[in-house]
Design a protein around this motif. Structure first.
Motif, mmCIF file in Angstrom:
data_model
loop_
_atom_site.group_PDB
_atom_site.id
_atom_site.type_symbol
_atom_site.label_atom_id
_atom_site.label_comp_id
_atom_site.label_asym_id
_atom_site.label_seq_id
_atom_site.Cartn_x
_atom_site.Cartn_y
_atom_site.Cartn_z
ATOM 1 N N THR A 1 -4.713 4.309 3.030
ATOM 2 C CA THR A 1 -5.057 3.364 1.968
ATOM 3 C C THR A 1 -4.999 1.930 2.492
ATOM 4 O O THR A 1 -5.880 1.118 2.192
ATOM 5 C CB THR A 1 -4.120 3.540 0.759
ATOM 6 O OG1 THR A 1 -4.225 4.883 0.292
ATOM 7 C CG2 THR A 1 -4.465 2.577 -0.354
ATOM 8 N N ALA A 2 -3.984 1.615 3.283
ATOM 9 C CA ALA A 2 -3.877 0.274 3.862
ATOM 10 C C ALA A 2 -5.095 -0.031 4.728
ATOM 11 O O ALA A 2 -5.639 -1.143 4.694
ATOM 12 C CB ALA A 2 -2.595 0.151 4.672
ATOM 13 N N SER B 1 0.852 -1.185 0.000
ATOM 14 C CA SER B 1 0.000 0.000 0.000
ATOM 15 C C SER B 1 0.887 1.233 0.000
ATOM 16 O O SER B 1 2.010 1.199 0.485
ATOM 17 C CB SER B 1 -0.879 -0.023 1.245
ATOM 18 O OG SER B 1 -1.599 1.174 1.349
#
Length: 120
Positions: A42-43, A37
């Motif tokens: 976002t992760a 990521s």
């Protein structure tokens, strides 16, 4: 929850990835990894979609993302990571001043803690 059976989302930075992989090795397993990521948010969103799980700092647990449940890790030893703050000298931004005040306060708080913290 045992992370050994989960897909781990890493890649937010080389240092965090290395620390995460070392933590897994220290706890006796090599994790199954997802595609990396680009950042921690976002992760976390990827985790919300079912791609896997990700490790986040405690400060991230205040970010409410639908589908995400934060759980503390049970560690054999405390884990710490050095953070650094870079900024342009002479910047008179009130936002920067407030952030630096927070960083200095946090650093003073950490320096007052004992060298070794008890495991949770």
């Amino acid at each position: 929850m045992d992370l050994r059976d989960e897909t781990l989302i890493v890649g937010t930075s080389p240092a965090i990835t290395a620390m995460t992989l070392q933590l897994c090795r220290d706890h006796g397993f090599a994790p199954r990894l997802s595609a990396p990521s680009s950042d921690i948010v976002t992760a976390t969103v990827l985790a919300a979609t079912g791609v896997g799980v990700t490790l986040v700092p405690a400060s991230m647990t205040h970010v409410n993302i639908p589908g995400i449940v934060y759980r503390p890790l049970r560690m054999r030893a405390p884990v710490h990571m050095a953070l650094h703050c870079f900024y342009l000298r002479g910047n008179d931004s009130p936002l920067l001043a407030a952030m630096l005040q927070t960083v200095r306060h946090y650093r003073a708080h950490l320096e007052a803690l004992p060298e070794t913290l008890p495991a949770p």
